[in-house]
Motif scaffolding. Structure first.
Motif, mmCIF file in Angstrom:
data_model
loop_
_atom_site.group_PDB
_atom_site.id
_atom_site.type_symbol
_atom_site.label_atom_id
_atom_site.label_comp_id
_atom_site.label_asym_id
_atom_site.label_seq_id
_atom_site.Cartn_x
_atom_site.Cartn_y
_atom_site.Cartn_z
ATOM 1 N N ALA A 16 79.010 12.872 -21.858
ATOM 2 C CA ALA A 16 79.237 14.518 -21.653
ATOM 3 C C ALA A 16 78.563 15.215 -22.775
ATOM 4 O O ALA A 16 77.891 16.151 -22.323
ATOM 5 N N HIS A 17 78.791 14.979 -23.894
ATOM 6 C CA HIS A 17 78.050 15.736 -24.871
ATOM 7 C C HIS A 17 76.683 15.631 -25.123
ATOM 8 O O HIS A 17 75.980 16.531 -25.276
ATOM 9 N N ALA A 18 76.185 14.425 -24.750
ATOM 10 C CA ALA A 18 74.758 14.085 -24.819
ATOM 11 C C ALA A 18 73.998 14.997 -23.611
ATOM 12 O O ALA A 18 73.076 15.608 -23.807
ATOM 13 N N VAL A 19 74.682 14.985 -22.571
ATOM 14 C CA VAL A 19 74.069 15.779 -21.398
ATOM 15 C C VAL A 19 74.393 17.245 -21.675
ATOM 16 O O VAL A 19 73.317 18.191 -21.257
ATOM 17 N N PHE A 23 71.350 19.808 -21.622
ATOM 18 C CA PHE A 23 71.378 20.970 -20.575
ATOM 19 C C PHE A 23 70.757 22.316 -21.482
ATOM 20 O O PHE A 23 70.349 23.200 -20.959
ATOM 21 N N ILE A 24 71.520 22.448 -22.440
ATOM 22 C CA ILE A 24 71.349 23.402 -23.448
ATOM 23 C C ILE A 24 69.984 23.742 -23.712
ATOM 24 O O ILE A 24 69.179 24.571 -23.633
ATOM 25 N N THR A 25 68.939 22.525 -24.062
ATOM 26 C CA THR A 25 67.836 22.269 -24.499
ATOM 27 C C THR A 25 66.934 22.818 -23.375
ATOM 28 O O THR A 25 65.825 23.534 -23.603
ATOM 29 N N ARG A 26 67.187 22.225 -22.166
ATOM 30 C CA ARG A 26 66.408 22.505 -20.940
ATOM 31 C C ARG A 26 66.287 24.033 -20.824
ATOM 32 O O ARG A 26 65.465 24.529 -20.250
ATOM 33 N N LEU A 27 67.566 24.659 -20.694
ATOM 34 C CA LEU A 27 67.529 26.081 -20.423
ATOM 35 C C LEU A 27 66.938 26.869 -21.425
ATOM 36 O O LEU A 27 65.910 27.865 -21.119
ATOM 37 N N ARG A 45 84.693 14.691 -12.279
ATOM 38 C CA ARG A 45 85.329 14.691 -13.867
ATOM 39 C C ARG A 45 84.481 14.698 -14.921
ATOM 40 O O ARG A 45 84.796 15.480 -15.977
ATOM 41 N N VAL A 46 83.489 14.311 -14.851
ATOM 42 C CA VAL A 46 82.368 14.157 -16.058
ATOM 43 C C VAL A 46 81.886 15.660 -16.047
ATOM 44 O O VAL A 46 81.727 15.984 -17.215
ATOM 45 N N ALA A 47 81.712 16.030 -15.206
ATOM 46 C CA ALA A 47 80.929 17.559 -15.204
ATOM 47 C C ALA A 47 81.706 18.514 -15.920
ATOM 48 O O ALA A 47 81.369 19.212 -16.723
ATOM 49 N N ALA A 48 83.136 18.456 -15.712
ATOM 50 C CA ALA A 48 83.931 19.221 -16.405
ATOM 51 C C ALA A 48 84.042 19.229 -17.659
ATOM 52 O O ALA A 48 83.932 20.415 -18.692
ATOM 53 N N VAL A 49 83.652 17.976 -18.148
ATOM 54 C CA VAL A 49 83.838 17.707 -19.796
ATOM 55 C C VAL A 49 82.539 18.379 -20.321
ATOM 56 O O VAL A 49 82.205 18.930 -21.229
ATOM 57 N N VAL A 50 81.124 17.966 -19.437
ATOM 58 C CA VAL A 50 80.026 18.347 -19.791
ATOM 59 C C VAL A 50 79.823 20.063 -20.049
ATOM 60 O O VAL A 50 79.469 20.674 -20.822
ATOM 61 N N TYR A 51 80.492 20.550 -18.932
ATOM 62 C CA TYR A 51 80.593 21.968 -19.066
ATOM 63 C C TYR A 51 81.529 22.830 -20.303
ATOM 64 O O TYR A 51 80.944 23.726 -20.855
ATOM 65 N N ARG A 52 82.554 22.148 -20.570
ATOM 66 C CA ARG A 52 83.319 22.626 -21.436
ATOM 67 C C ARG A 52 82.649 22.339 -22.821
ATOM 68 O O ARG A 52 82.575 23.260 -23.754
ATOM 69 N N ALA A 53 81.750 21.009 -22.881
ATOM 70 C CA ALA A 53 81.018 20.958 -24.054
ATOM 71 C C ALA A 53 80.098 21.983 -24.389
ATOM 72 O O ALA A 53 79.563 22.272 -25.530
ATOM 73 N N VAL A 54 79.348 22.413 -23.302
ATOM 74 C CA VAL A 54 78.484 23.562 -23.245
ATOM 75 C C VAL A 54 79.023 24.722 -23.784
ATOM 76 O O VAL A 54 78.411 25.386 -24.787
ATOM 77 N N PHE A 142 64.428 24.910 -8.240
ATOM 78 C CA PHE A 142 65.616 24.703 -9.205
ATOM 79 C C PHE A 142 64.768 23.929 -10.455
ATOM 80 O O PHE A 142 64.034 23.285 -10.521
ATOM 81 N N ASP A 143 65.358 24.646 -11.802
ATOM 82 C CA ASP A 143 64.896 23.921 -12.847
ATOM 83 C C ASP A 143 65.656 22.602 -13.253
ATOM 84 O O ASP A 143 64.953 21.822 -13.801
ATOM 85 N N VAL A 144 66.875 22.652 -13.224
ATOM 86 C CA VAL A 144 67.801 21.510 -13.179
ATOM 87 C C VAL A 144 68.830 21.413 -12.259
ATOM 88 O O VAL A 144 69.384 22.490 -11.780
ATOM 89 N N LEU A 145 69.012 20.356 -11.508
ATOM 90 C CA LEU A 145 69.901 20.058 -10.400
ATOM 91 C C LEU A 145 70.549 18.763 -10.901
ATOM 92 O O LEU A 145 70.200 17.679 -10.966
ATOM 93 N N MET A 146 72.038 19.025 -11.149
ATOM 94 C CA MET A 146 72.909 18.128 -11.587
ATOM 95 C C MET A 146 73.841 17.497 -10.454
ATOM 96 O O MET A 146 74.351 18.208 -9.332
ATOM 97 N N LEU A 147 73.825 16.251 -10.261
ATOM 98 C CA LEU A 147 74.610 15.379 -9.041
ATOM 99 C C LEU A 147 75.431 14.448 -9.772
ATOM 100 O O LEU A 147 75.090 13.874 -11.004
ATOM 101 N N GLY A 148 76.813 14.202 -9.203
ATOM 102 C CA GLY A 148 77.588 12.993 -9.572
ATOM 103 C C GLY A 148 77.095 11.880 -8.507
ATOM 104 O O GLY A 148 76.304 12.182 -7.460
ATOM 105 N N VAL A 149 77.639 10.945 -8.476
ATOM 106 C CA VAL A 149 77.492 9.815 -7.374
ATOM 107 C C VAL A 149 78.971 9.282 -7.171
ATOM 108 O O VAL A 149 79.643 8.896 -8.274
#
Length: 247
Positions: A16-19, A23-27, A45-54, A142-149
């Motif tokens: 999550a922190h690596a993503v 994400f910040i670098t990409r923007l 579940r992982v996306a929520a942690v990613v966005y909080r870390a951002v 889109f510049d970045v499109l995030m997906l779960g599986v």
């Protein structure tokens, strides 16, 4: 377009922190070219942690958040503010914590009695209205499109064997009888999911390992299909990578 790249992190927290950092670098990179960034968010579940870390990263200040357009790849068709909606989760984790332009946030319609088909049509119309020169398939590029599986290999709300996987003439569709609650959803179609410079699959957990292995070995799962125009990244933890070739 090159073959998908796979980057493995030790655990879900590290992933999550690596993503988030990526994400910040990409923007920042997109905005440095003078463009408004076009982002497709995901839930889970992982996306929520990613966005909080951002939201908690000091590097977030490098982004002009008012010059980011936010879209969604799919949504649970529930009333506005329902805690199970991806929009609700994403707002809590990120969008309420940075200085975004409300006019640039494009949630999929909530259930207000209009029906999922009408909601999908409205979202497709909103996407089409945002297209610029050179854009295709009814969506802005889109510049970045995030997906779960999902463990069954589904992406967005496109499930194995569902007719929506074959829809190519609209950008968004209603989905009924989802095998994963809630049963009614709205989802971008595969052609729309393909209209991103970078597609990122963010996947954690051993319950996803088989789906990840299938997708990256050419198996017949929906997750094998979306591809970025420039690159496709699979960002996974060690648990989700257990069935990758050579693991």
């Amino acid at each position: 377009m090159s073959a998908p790249s796979v980057l493995v992190n030790r655990d879900a927290e590290g992933l999550a922190h690596a993503v988030a950092a990526r994400f910040i670098t990409r923007l920042v990179d997109v905005q440095s070219s003078g463009r408004v960034a076009q982002v497709v968010l995901t839930g889970g579940r992982v996306a929520a942690v990613v966005y909080r870390a951002v939201a908690e990263s000091p590097a977030r200040h490098a982004i002009d958040w008012r010059r980011v357009e936010f879209w969604w790849g799919d949504e649970r068709f529930l009333p506005d503010g329902d805690p199970e909606r991806n929009e609700t989760q994403n707002r809590e984790a990120l969008l309420s914590r940075v200085d975004v332009d409300p006019a640039r946030i494009h949630p999929m319609p909530a259930d207000a009695g209009q029906g999922a088909e009408a909601a999908a049509a409205a979202y497709a119309a909103e996407l089409k209205a945002a297209m610029g020169s050179g854009d295709q398939d009814g969506v802005p590029t889109f510049d970045v499109l995030m997906l779960g599986v999902g463990p069954d290999g589904h992406v967005a709300s496109l499930f194995p064997g569902f007719a929506q996987l074959k829809v190519s003439d609209v950008a968004a569709v209603a989905v009924h009888d989802s095998p994963k609650p809630p049963p009614t959803r709205v989802s971008l179609t595969l052609p729309a999911l393909d209209r991103a410079h970078e597609v990122w699959f963010v996947v954690s957990g051993d319950d996803k390992a088989h789906a990840v292995g299938q997708a990256l070995s050419g198996g017949d799962v929906p997750a094998a299909q979306p591809k970025g125009l420039d690159r496709t990244l699979w960002l996974v933890d060690e648990a989700a990578a257990q069935e990758l070739p050579g693991s």
